[in-house]
Write a protein that holds these residues in place. Structure first.
Motif, PDB file in Angstrom:
ATOM      1  N   VAL A  39       0.913  -1.103  -0.094  1.00 42.54           N
ATOM      2  CA  VAL A  39       0.042  -0.133  -0.018  1.00 42.54           C
ATOM      3  C   VAL A  39       0.923   1.261  -0.135  1.00 42.54           C
ATOM      4  N   ILE A  40       0.724   1.950  -0.860  1.00 45.94           N
ATOM      5  CA  ILE A  40       1.130   3.402  -0.940  1.00 45.94           C
ATOM      6  C   ILE A  40       0.235   4.537  -0.415  1.00 45.94           C
ATOM      7  N   MET A  41       0.791   5.474   0.610  1.00 48.13           N
ATOM      8  CA  MET A  41       0.057   6.544   1.079  1.00 48.13           C
ATOM      9  C   MET A  41       0.775   7.778   0.772  1.00 48.13           C
ATOM     10  N   LYS A  42       0.011   8.480  -0.183  1.00 43.79           N
ATOM     11  CA  LYS A  42       0.442   9.911  -0.613  1.00 43.79           C
ATOM     12  C   LYS A  42      -0.075  11.094   0.221  1.00 43.79           C
ATOM     13  N   GLY A  43       0.318  12.282   0.084  1.00 44.32           N
ATOM     14  CA  GLY A  43      -0.345  13.495   0.773  1.00 44.32           C
ATOM     15  C   GLY A  43       0.649  14.498   0.709  1.00 44.32           C
ATOM     16  N   PRO A  44       0.464  15.715   0.846  1.00 49.03           N
ATOM     17  CA  PRO A  44       1.252  16.835   0.901  1.00 49.03           C
ATOM     18  C   PRO A  44       1.854  16.873   2.149  1.00 49.03           C
ATOM     19  N   SER A  45       3.171  17.542   2.164  1.00 47.54           N
ATOM     20  CA  SER A  45       3.708  17.876   3.424  1.00 47.54           C
ATOM     21  C   SER A  45       3.028  18.406   4.582  1.00 47.54           C
ATOM     22  N   GLY A  78      15.974   4.668  -7.057  1.00 45.90           N
ATOM     23  CA  GLY A  78      14.715   4.713  -6.419  1.00 45.90           C
ATOM     24  C   GLY A  78      13.967   3.572  -6.975  1.00 45.90           C
ATOM     25  N   ARG A  79      13.875   3.372  -8.067  1.00 46.10           N
ATOM     26  CA  ARG A  79      13.080   2.334  -8.654  1.00 46.10           C
ATOM     27  C   ARG A  79      13.544   0.837  -8.123  1.00 46.10           C
ATOM     28  N   ASP A  80      14.856   0.745  -8.113  1.00 41.16           N
ATOM     29  CA  ASP A  80      15.697  -0.425  -7.812  1.00 41.16           C
ATOM     30  C   ASP A  80      14.958  -1.034  -6.366  1.00 41.16           C
ATOM     31  N   ASP A 100       6.766  10.187  -4.218  1.00 37.94           N
ATOM     32  CA  ASP A 100       7.361  10.001  -5.785  1.00 37.94           C
ATOM     33  C   ASP A 100       6.327   9.326  -6.378  1.00 37.94           C
ATOM     34  N   ASP A 101       5.993  10.124  -7.259  1.00 41.69           N
ATOM     35  CA  ASP A 101       4.761   9.428  -8.514  1.00 41.69           C
ATOM     36  C   ASP A 101       5.438   8.363  -9.416  1.00 41.69           C
ATOM     37  N   ARG A 102       6.818   8.222  -9.451  1.00 39.03           N
ATOM     38  CA  ARG A 102       7.387   7.194 -10.135  1.00 39.03           C
ATOM     39  C   ARG A 102       7.198   5.844  -9.664  1.00 39.03           C
TER      40      ARG A 102
END
Length: 238
Positions: A52-58, A195-197, A219-221
């Motif tokens: 699970v990824i959690m996103k959000g502004p600082s 980062g991807r690795d 990181d949207d990548r």
């Protein structure tokens, strides 16, 4: 998989596939007698084996929520169960036992410069008395090899690149086969390829071990590594 201690046996009625179960969780900071609420009515479930990824502004509360799940601080309002045990108003002994079954990966890899890569990884196994020193050393070497650092086992952090340091941090987090891995901005200081690795290694090894991964990131990548993406804004899941 490391057996849970008696403190972490599952509660009656808890779904054994549920690793984290949060209901109506609020969190308040207290500073100089001033109370400020930073998390509002959080409801979230993390299942065994999912990424699970959690996103959000600082400033949205992502790291605060991560540290609560990781038993690094305590909340007093609502419900937060990790491995079936209630961490709201939990005592220190339960928090310590919970942390022993969690792997942590941070943006600042937090490696000790005076220790080699192998020693940094092995240090995390000192919390687990079931491993002898010889076993801990061997498992640390095997995990470093698994993250592609078999030829850097005796290197000190100052002689490793940023991506290599983060791989050591991943090895340290996963070497004891935790049930839950919490990663806070693990790729923020890395270039695109490194980062991807890093996240692909984290994903692969954690899947092999059957543990749950929660990654906090801007990181949207790397969003495609997740099975689910959640977003926190102003202390609210949206």
């Amino acid at each position: 998989m490391i057996a849970l201690t008696e403190h972490l046996t599952k509660d009656d009625g808890l779904n054994t596939d549920t690793v984290v179960e949060i209901k109506n969780l609020d969190f308040y900071y207290h500073n100089n007698h001033i109370e400020k609420q930073t998390l509002f009515d959080i409801n979230l479930t993390l299942k065994k084996g999912e990424v699970v990824i959690m996103k959000g502004p600082s400033g949205s509360g992502k790291t605060t929520l991560l540290t609560l799940m990781g038993a690094l601080r305590t909340a007093t309002h609502g419900s937060l169960k990790v491995f079936g045990k209630q961490l709201v108003n939990a005592d220190n002994n339960l928090l310590i036992e919970t942390r022993r079954n969690i792997g942590y990966i941070f943006q600042a890899h937090n490696l000790l410069k005076s220790l080699t890569a192998r020693q940094n990884v092995q240090m995390s196994m000192e919390l687990h008395s079931e491993f002898s020193t010889r076993e801990a050393k061997q498992k640390s070497i095997e995990m470093l090899t698994a993250v592609g650092l078999g030829d850097r086992i005796d290197y000190y952090p100052d002689n490793l690149s940023g991506g290599q340091k983060q791989r050591v941090a991943i090895a340290r987090a996963l070497v004891s086969h935790p049930q839950l891995v919490l990663a806070d901005e693990p790729t923020a200081a890395l270039d695109s390829k490194s980062g991807r690795d890093v996240v692909e290694i984290m994903q692969k090894l954690a899947k092999e071990q059957g543990c749950t991964i929660l990654i906090v990131t801007h990181d949207d990548r790397i969003l495609d590594v997740a099975e689910r993406i959640i977003e926190l804004e102003d202390g609210l899941l949206v």
